[in-house]
Structures are given as structure tokens and as C-alpha cells.
Design a protein around this motif. Structure first.
Motif, PDB file in Angstrom:
ATOM      1  N   ASP A 124       0.802  -1.261   0.076  1.00  0.00           N
ATOM      2  CA  ASP A 124       0.092  -0.010   0.080  1.00  0.00           C
ATOM      3  C   ASP A 124       0.858   1.208  -0.180  1.00  0.00           C
ATOM      4  O   ASP A 124       0.279   2.421   0.296  1.00  0.00           O
ATOM      5  N   LYS A 183      -2.556   4.944  -6.446  1.00  0.00           N
ATOM      6  CA  LYS A 183      -3.474   4.255  -5.564  1.00  0.00           C
ATOM      7  C   LYS A 183      -4.808   5.250  -5.910  1.00  0.00           C
ATOM      8  O   LYS A 183      -5.738   4.789  -5.689  1.00  0.00           O
ATOM      9  N   SER A 194       0.852   3.358  -4.602  1.00  0.00           N
ATOM     10  CA  SER A 194       0.829   2.091  -4.019  1.00  0.00           C
ATOM     11  C   SER A 194       1.988   1.060  -3.989  1.00  0.00           C
ATOM     12  O   SER A 194       2.450   0.145  -3.649  1.00  0.00           O
TER      13      SER A 194
END
Length: 231
Positions: A69, A140, A158
Motif C-alpha cells: 500500500d 493508488k 501503492s
């Protein structure tokens, strides 16, 4: 007399317990393992240490493992940041990213990228409308804020290695944190962000920072991070 005898018995029990737990050659009797210290004739195994960033999850070469992430993880994920010793700022969400940028240059009226794009085009368009929908960029989330004149694209990343790879192919330049990137427009924005703790990411082979500035290798060969932001 009884006290002395009790001490002797206790000492004997301790010695027997220690002998039962060790194979006498530096190995664990329970596991039958190999020697782990000088008693086994070999060198002691080094303790686990963090990499160049000083944080757990390092790959040992200055990169930090990610949990996928964009944040530093415990290993087994994608690298997020190399260079600058893990000192680059990190954002937990888009609001935190915008607030950090707003400390150095005006970043108001934050909108999701698609919402901003639907109402702006031409010279008022913000970077990344197509790139944010392309998985190869590792973006992301994308949002846009505005200063008095120009839009600023805000990107949560990400996969920073993928992002740098795509940036190298496109020859685009960014201000980057550990897990995000900012696309300033205009010299005023660029120079304001040079004081923000972000690093300048470029893959330009001709890039050179003046003496006294810090420049380090990025995650992708041919790309660098620098505290020098050229106009």
C-alpha cells in the motif's frame, strides 16, 4: 547446616537443567541444531538489523519493503523508498497529503481527480488523468488542489518502484515523499515545495545538482532523488 545442604541441592539441580538443555557442543539439545556461537567452533550469527533506513522491513540495501500500500512494511512487499535514509514524509491518506503541501504552497479546494477533470481542461487541466487509470504507474489515488493560479496533482502511490519505472519512460519529474508524489506547476510552486522535505525525482541523465545539495540513487536505475529542485 540444613540451609547449606539446600543450597547445594539447588545448585546441582540448576547444573543438571543447564546440561539437559544443551548438547555440550554449542548446539541446542532440543532441536539438534548447528552451533550458533563460539562454543560450536563457528562465528555467531549476526543479529537482525534494519537496513539503511533504520527501520524493520528493510531489504538490507537501503530499500524498504512495502505491504503493497506504499507504506513501510514488514518485508515481502514492494519497495517504496530508497535514499534519504527514510526521512521523506509519508501520508496516511489524501487529506494528510494535501495538508502537508498546503504548509508550503497554497493547496485549496481539494477534489478527486475525475471530478476535477470533468470541469477543467486545456491550460487548467491537471497532470495524471490518464496515468492514474494505468496500473503500470502504481497510483493508488489521485486528487487535485489549486493555488492562486495553477492546479497541483496529488498522488498516493501503492508501488513506488512501478511509479519510478513509468516516470523514467515518460521522462516526467515529481516531488516525492515515501508513498506519494506531487506535480507542481510553475516555478513558485516548485521552489516552495523544495522547502517541504520532499525530494525531487528525476530520471534525466543530464540532471546535475549544484555542490552542497544531496542527491541519491532512487529505486530505479537511472533515476535519482535530490533536495535540489531546478526551476
Amino acid at each position: 547446616m540444613h540451609f547449606k545442604r539446600a543450597l547445594a541441592v539447588a545448585a546441582t539441580l540448576v547444573a543438571l537443567t543447564a546440561t539437559a538443555g544443551c548438547g555440550g557442543d554449542g548446539t541446542s539439545a532440543a532441536t539438534g541444531g548447528t552451533p550458533t556461537g563460539p562454543a560450536g567452533g563457528g562465528s555467531a550469527a549476526p543479529a537482525a538489523t534494519a537496513g539503511a533506513t533504520g527501520t524493520a522491513g528493510s531489504d538490507g540495501d537501503g530499500t524498504v519493503s512495502s505491504d503493497g500500500d506504499g507504506t513501510a512494511g514488514s518485508g515481502g512487499g514492494r519497495a517504496t523508498e530508497q535514499g534519504f535514509g527514510g526521512e521523506l514524509p509519508e501520508a496516511s491518506d489524501m487529506d494528510a497529503l494535501a495538508r502537508h503541501v498546503d504548509l508550503f504552497t497554497s493547496c485549496k479546494e481539494v477534489q478527486p481527480g475525475p471530478q476535477y477533470d470533468a470541469a477543467h481542461d486545456g491550460s487548467d487541466a491537471a497532470w495524471g488523468a490518464q496515468e492514474a487509470s494505468d496500473p503500470s504507474w502504481g497510483i493508488k489515488e489521485r486528487a487535485v488542489c489549486k493555488d492562486l493560479e495553477h492546479p497541483i496533482a496529488l498522488l498516493l502511490i501503492s508501488d513506488m518502484r512501478a511509479f519510478q519505472t513509468a516516470a523514467k519512460k515518460s521522462n516526467d519529474r515529481f516531488a516525492v515523499g515515501r508513498n506519494y508524489a506531487v506535480v507542481p506547476v510553475g516555478d513558485d510552486q516548485v521552489q516552495a515545495l523544495s522547502q517541504s522535505g520532499l525530494a525531487f525525482l528525476t530520471c534525466d541523465p543530464d540532471f546535475s545538482a549544484p555542490s552542497g545539495h544531496r542527491t541519491e540513487k532512487a529505486l530505479v536505475d537511472g533515476c535519482v532523488l535530490s533536495d535540489y529542485f531546478p526551476s
